[in-house]
Design an enzyme around this catalytic site. Sequence first.
Site: not given
Ligand code: PGA
Length: 261
Positions: A67, A136, A138, A143
């Site tokens: 992304d 959450d 994702h 999301e």
């Molecule tokens: P993080 O993010 O590795 O910074 O915890 C993970 C994500 O939101 O996919």
Amino acid sequence: MDVFIVKDYDAISERAAEILSGAITQNPRLVLGLATGSTPEGLYARLIQAHRAQGLDFSQVTTFNLDEYVGLGPEHEQSYRRFMDEKLFGGVNVRPDNTHVPNGLAVPLLQECRDYERMIREAGGIDIQVLGIGRDGHIAFNEPGTSLGSRTHVAGLTRQTIEDNARFFDSPDDVPRFAISMGIGTIMEARKCLMLASGAGKAEAVRACIEGPITSMITASALQMHPDTVAILDEAAAAKLDRADFYRWQDESRHLIEERL
Ligand code: PGA
């Protein structure tokens, strides 16, 4: 899903690096799906180390990131292109032309999404996709509520994700509200997925992903339908799993059949 519970963040990074190094050695033309965020940083540092110390060769490897924020160009400090250049690409011998991150400045965005899907297809598909997981549930910026069949699309970020990511920006208002993100359907076509999660803040999302029902409310739960997903968790992230003892026992028993696999 194969679940491995290891001691801490370093052990996650170590184990994931072993898997990726082994895969690149076996197939120098590997197509690697990559993730940004704090979680894979230790993995990327180890891959750079493996390149420097053991000559792990990225010269024929192709990469596709999950992304990119809409509105941030490659030079922006918080763009995912910049993150990847700094955390991995600049430290290994991958050819810049072979690294792909969606272009967050593209107009029209929908064309960029279609082009990204086409490029993945033309590369022969993704062999191994690295994934983090959001609080959450994702994966990428899919999301809650995102279709489990979704393809690369323009994704809206939730307030929680914006708050979680605000630590990298001057204020939450500076966090873009949209991103270009591979869809769940895109991720599900990767031949193998490697999901990494560290820390107590991820324990509930990890439980819902691995042991909860498959639902678009926890998009990572779609991985239960994926034929080859490996989850590498530290003790804190695994703390809410009902079947943690079983996963540990499986891992301890693996040596009994390893030679026959
Ligand atoms: P993080 O993010 O590795 O910074 O915890 C993970 C994500 O939101 O996919």
